[in-house]
Design a protein around this motif. Structure first.
Motif, PDB file in Angstrom:
ATOM      1  N   PHE A 178     -46.392  39.524 -12.833  1.00 54.43           N
ATOM      2  CA  PHE A 178     -46.342  39.655 -14.287  1.00 54.43           C
ATOM      3  C   PHE A 178     -46.636  38.309 -14.958  1.00 54.43           C
ATOM      4  CE2 PHE A 178     -43.057  43.290 -13.759  1.00 54.43           C
ATOM      5  CZ  PHE A 178     -44.078  44.186 -13.507  1.00 54.43           C
ATOM      6  N   GLU A 179     -46.031  37.257 -14.442  1.00 56.85           N
ATOM      7  CA  GLU A 179     -46.213  35.917 -15.035  1.00 56.85           C
ATOM      8  C   GLU A 179     -47.678  35.494 -14.967  1.00 56.85           C
ATOM      9  OE1 GLU A 179     -41.803  34.049 -13.909  1.00 56.85           O
ATOM     10  OE2 GLU A 179     -43.488  33.867 -12.531  1.00 56.85           O
ATOM     11  N   ASN A 180     -48.309  35.693 -13.817  1.00 55.70           N
ATOM     12  CA  ASN A 180     -49.714  35.305 -13.666  1.00 55.70           C
ATOM     13  C   ASN A 180     -50.622  36.113 -14.581  1.00 55.70           C
ATOM     14  OD1 ASN A 180     -48.883  33.534 -11.684  1.00 55.70           O
ATOM     15  ND2 ASN A 180     -49.478  34.836  -9.977  1.00 55.70           N
ATOM     16  N   SER A 181     -50.320  37.407 -14.700  1.00 56.91           N
ATOM     17  CA  SER A 181     -51.137  38.283 -15.539  1.00 56.91           C
ATOM     18  C   SER A 181     -51.040  37.884 -17.011  1.00 56.91           C
ATOM     19  CB  SER A 181     -50.705  39.727 -15.346  1.00 56.91           C
ATOM     20  OG  SER A 181     -51.484  40.596 -16.121  1.00 56.91           O
ATOM     21  N   ILE A 182     -49.817  37.620 -17.465  1.00 56.32           N
ATOM     22  CA  ILE A 182     -49.624  37.238 -18.862  1.00 56.32           C
ATOM     23  C   ILE A 182     -50.250  35.881 -19.138  1.00 56.32           C
ATOM     24  CG2 ILE A 182     -47.864  36.501 -20.516  1.00 56.32           C
ATOM     25  CD1 ILE A 182     -46.154  38.783 -19.635  1.00 56.32           C
ATOM     26  N   ARG A 198     -49.288  44.285 -22.528  1.00 58.23           N
ATOM     27  CA  ARG A 198     -47.912  44.385 -23.007  1.00 58.23           C
ATOM     28  C   ARG A 198     -47.286  45.705 -22.574  1.00 58.23           C
ATOM     29  NH1 ARG A 198     -46.951  44.360 -29.369  1.00 58.23           N
ATOM     30  NH2 ARG A 198     -47.662  46.498 -29.048  1.00 58.23           N
ATOM     31  N   ASN A 199     -48.066  46.781 -22.642  1.00 61.46           N
ATOM     32  CA  ASN A 199     -47.552  48.093 -22.274  1.00 61.46           C
ATOM     33  C   ASN A 199     -47.232  48.163 -20.782  1.00 61.46           C
ATOM     34  OD1 ASN A 199     -46.914  50.762 -23.212  1.00 61.46           O
ATOM     35  ND2 ASN A 199     -48.686  51.511 -22.100  1.00 61.46           N
ATOM     36  N   SER A 200     -48.084  47.544 -19.971  1.00 60.87           N
ATOM     37  CA  SER A 200     -47.866  47.546 -18.528  1.00 60.87           C
ATOM     38  C   SER A 200     -46.564  46.845 -18.168  1.00 60.87           C
ATOM     39  CB  SER A 200     -49.042  46.858 -17.821  1.00 60.87           C
ATOM     40  OG  SER A 200     -48.790  46.730 -16.445  1.00 60.87           O
ATOM     41  N   ILE A 201     -46.313  45.698 -18.788  1.00 56.38           N
ATOM     42  CA  ILE A 201     -45.080  44.953 -18.505  1.00 56.38           C
ATOM     43  C   ILE A 201     -43.864  45.758 -18.963  1.00 56.38           C
ATOM     44  CG2 ILE A 201     -43.800  42.831 -18.922  1.00 56.38           C
ATOM     45  CD1 ILE A 201     -46.330  42.428 -17.296  1.00 56.38           C
ATOM     46  N   ASN A 202     -43.952  46.332 -20.162  1.00 51.01           N
ATOM     47  CA  ASN A 202     -42.820  47.093 -20.689  1.00 51.01           C
ATOM     48  C   ASN A 202     -42.516  48.313 -19.826  1.00 51.01           C
ATOM     49  OD1 ASN A 202     -42.330  45.386 -22.861  1.00 51.01           O
ATOM     50  ND2 ASN A 202     -43.749  46.458 -24.200  1.00 51.01           N
ATOM     51  N   LEU A 203     -43.568  48.982 -19.340  1.00 50.39           N
ATOM     52  CA  LEU A 203     -43.365  50.173 -18.517  1.00 50.39           C
ATOM     53  C   LEU A 203     -42.698  49.843 -17.189  1.00 50.39           C
ATOM     54  CD1 LEU A 203     -46.685  52.182 -19.058  1.00 50.39           C
ATOM     55  CD2 LEU A 203     -44.398  52.823 -19.811  1.00 50.39           C
TER      56      LEU A 203
END
Length: 271
Positions: free
Chosen positions: A137-141, A179-184
């Motif tokens: 997640f960190e790398n993607s963001i 954002r949606n991917s992280i929240n899901l």
């Protein structure tokens, strides 16, 4: 002895993979969304040793007491059962020993276990697997922010963003999807349900979670998600502004054409 964790995909097809393990003569055990495999193997000095593997449905694996070469072979065997595999796997490693008390020596990057209890290892494995998933997640963001970091500066300098409506829409879509991917998937980083029925093992999970700085990193992740939200708002407002400007020009052109038609009709008698 070696303890390591990998994240290789978004998810694993865990049912098909468990069937594969049985065809390999193994006896996989399910702990909620985790498959545990107990494996005897040869060490480098030729002696026998026992290792534990924990497969998490959300694309992570934790190994206890395997060599790196063995781990990579097991990771390779998992490839056919990956869903949305990562371009490159994320990997973390530490060491563990047996002692009189279960604890983690952060200075030496060493986990100390007071017994060979599988559920203690699983409890810690939950925290270790969350850490490598959080890395993804960190790398993607970070990549998303880097790809859009010039847009606020350009807006401040020029008063507008020099992108077409299509490009702006694509940027908005990418930001929203991120954002949606992280929240899901944020529930992956919560305290696992496994501990609701086994509360006495929860302290081991929190020990590993603290060791991997999960809480601090989650706070940073949420702040970065706020940055993405702000970028999303900036691009949305820019798109609305571009659309409003286009409508204004259409109205102006219609008014001008009406005036021209009026002049031609009333003064020049063309109609």
């Amino acid at each position: 002895m070696r303890c390591s964790s990998y994240c290789t995909a978004e998810n694993y097809n865990i049912d098909d993979f468990s069937r594969y393990l049985r065809t390999e003569g193994l006896d996989p055990k399910f702990y909620d969304n985790v498959i545990h495999v107990h494996k005897d193997h040869d060490t480098e000095d030729g002696s026998k040793s026992t290792g534990e593997i924990f497969y998490f449905t959300y694309g992570c694996i934790v190994f206890w007491n395997f060599s790196e070469e063995e781990e990579l072979q097991y990771v390779q065997d998992l490839k056919p059962y990956e869903q949305n595999p990562l371009p490159d796997y994320i990997y973390e490693a530490s060491h563990f020993v047996y002692g009189s008390e279960t604890t983690i020596n952060e200075e030496d990057d060493e986990i100390v276990l007071d017994s060979d209890d599988v559920l203690i290892k699983l409890s810690m494995a939950h925290g270790l697997s969350q850490s490598v998933k959080l890395d993804v997640f960190e790398n993607s963001i970070e990549a998303t922010i880097q790809n859009t970091r010039n847009l606020p500066a350009e807006l401040a300098a020029k008063g507008k963003i020099s992108l077409s409506r299509k490009k702006i829409s694509q940027k908005i879509g990418a930001l929203f999807a991120e954002r949606n991917s992280i929240n899901l998937h944020s529930d992956i980083l919560d305290t696992p349900e496994f501990f609701w029925r086994r509360p006495r093992y929860e302290p081991y999970y929190h020990m590993a979670s603290q060791y991997m700085d999960i809480t601090t990193r989650l706070d940073i992740l949420n702040r970065r998600l706020d940055v993405i939200h702000e970028l999303y708002d900036i691009l949305s407002n820019e798109l609305k502004h571009a659309h409003s400007s286009r409508l204004e020009w259409v109205i102006i052109l219609l008014i001008v054409s009406e005036v021209v038609m009026h002049i031609l009709k009333d003064f020049l008698k063309w109609f």
